[in-house]
Design a protein around this motif. Structure first.
Motif, short mmCIF file in Angstrom:
data_model
loop_
_atom_site.label_atom_id
_atom_site.label_comp_id
_atom_site.label_asym_id
_atom_site.label_seq_id
_atom_site.Cartn_x
_atom_site.Cartn_y
_atom_site.Cartn_z
N PRO A 130 0.80 -1.20 0.00
CA PRO A 130 -0.16 -0.02 -0.03
C PRO A 130 0.84 1.24 0.14
O PRO A 130 0.34 2.31 -0.78
N GLN A 131 1.93 1.28 0.85
CA GLN A 131 2.82 2.57 0.86
C GLN A 131 3.68 2.77 -0.52
O GLN A 131 3.63 3.86 -0.91
N MET A 132 3.84 1.67 -0.97
CA MET A 132 4.63 1.77 -2.47
C MET A 132 3.70 2.06 -3.43
O MET A 132 4.03 3.07 -4.42
N VAL A 133 2.51 1.81 -3.47
CA VAL A 133 1.51 2.05 -4.50
C VAL A 133 1.19 3.74 -4.23
O VAL A 133 0.96 4.31 -5.43
N LYS A 134 1.05 3.92 -3.15
CA LYS A 134 0.91 5.55 -2.71
C LYS A 134 2.11 6.40 -3.42
O LYS A 134 2.00 7.35 -3.80
N GLN A 135 3.13 5.61 -3.20
CA GLN A 135 4.56 6.49 -3.71
C GLN A 135 4.57 6.38 -5.00
O GLN A 135 5.39 7.03 -5.80
N GLN A 136 4.03 5.24 -5.61
CA GLN A 136 4.20 4.85 -7.20
C GLN A 136 5.61 4.54 -7.42
O GLN A 136 6.08 5.10 -8.60
#
Length: 240
Positions: A130-136
């Motif tokens: 989820p954090q990596m998706v948020k960061q893209q």
């Protein structure tokens, strides 16, 4: 180091006190990464990395049960609380058992291997995604084995668990590529460790792969140099 630099990259390394984990942690630190070093023991990680125990650039996370979703969730919360992001995770935690045919092997060995090899990897990936998706952006590196490519007599549970890691890696890579997240896997052969030398005293150690050599491949996968690599399972067999 050019494109192999990890300067200021926040990297979580599981089983950081293990042979592969420690080699990876030290190499990543040399490459400029800010490391989150994870171990099940509450004390062992501090003993192994006492030189950086009080550094603001690193986090020693002991007492983490990577097979427990709540424990893993708290680890990532702690990481985000300190650094605000997660750029890479290296799942070096794993285990090995074998030697008996399927009909004689203890079912507890199957449970152990799927827990330590598959469940830990799954939970760690789920926690950081989820954090990596948020960061893209993000890099996920898993550790399978040459034995994950095919089964052999006496090692069905181990081979099956490592094969599951391969399929998990491929599925995650397909799901996350739209978010600029690279998911790749390494497949070591026999790793040259004191434990393996003790278990196979007559082995040809020159044909085994050193943890430091594997760590260099992991560094590549965590760096910008691997930006075009996604869903790969890289053989890291040494001379074996």
């Amino acid at each position: 180091m050019g494109s192999f630099s990890l300067k200021d990259k926040i990297t979580v390394i599981t089983s950081a006190v293990g042979n592969l984990g420690m080699a990876t942690a030290r190499l990543f630190q040399h490459a400029g990464a800010k490391t989150v070093l994870v171990d099940r023991s509450p004390d062992r990680v501090r003993e192994a990395f006492n030189d950086i125990a009080d550094s603001p650039d690193h986090l020693l996370a002991g007492g983490v049960d990577l097979s427990d979703a709540t424990s893993v969730g708290k680890l990532i919360e702690q990481t985000l609380g300190k650094f605000g992001r997660v750029d890479a995770i290296v799942n070096t935690v794993g285990g090995y058992r074998g030697g008996k045919p399927v009909h004689e092997a203890d079912l507890a060995d199957w449970d152990f291997l799927f827990n330590v090899n598959v469940r830990t990897t799954l939970l760690c990936c789920r926690a950081v995604i989820p954090q990596m998706v948020k960061q893209q952006s993000g890099k996920i590196i898993t550790v399978a084995s040459r034995d994950g490519l095919s089964g052999s007599a006496g090692y069905a549970a181990y081979s099956a668990s490592k094969s599951a890691v391969l399929r998990l890696t491929e599925s995650l890579a397909a799901e996350l590529k739209v978010s600029n997240i690279n998911v790749n896997c390494i497949m070591p052969g026999t790793i040259d460790t004191p434990q393996n030398r003790a278990a196979v005293p007559n082995g040809d150690f020159s044909r085994w792969v050193e943890p430091a050599a594997i760590a260099e491949v992991i560094l590549f996968l965590a760096s910008d140099a691997s930006r075009a690599v996604n869903g790969a399972a890289l053989p890291v067999f040494g001379n074996g």
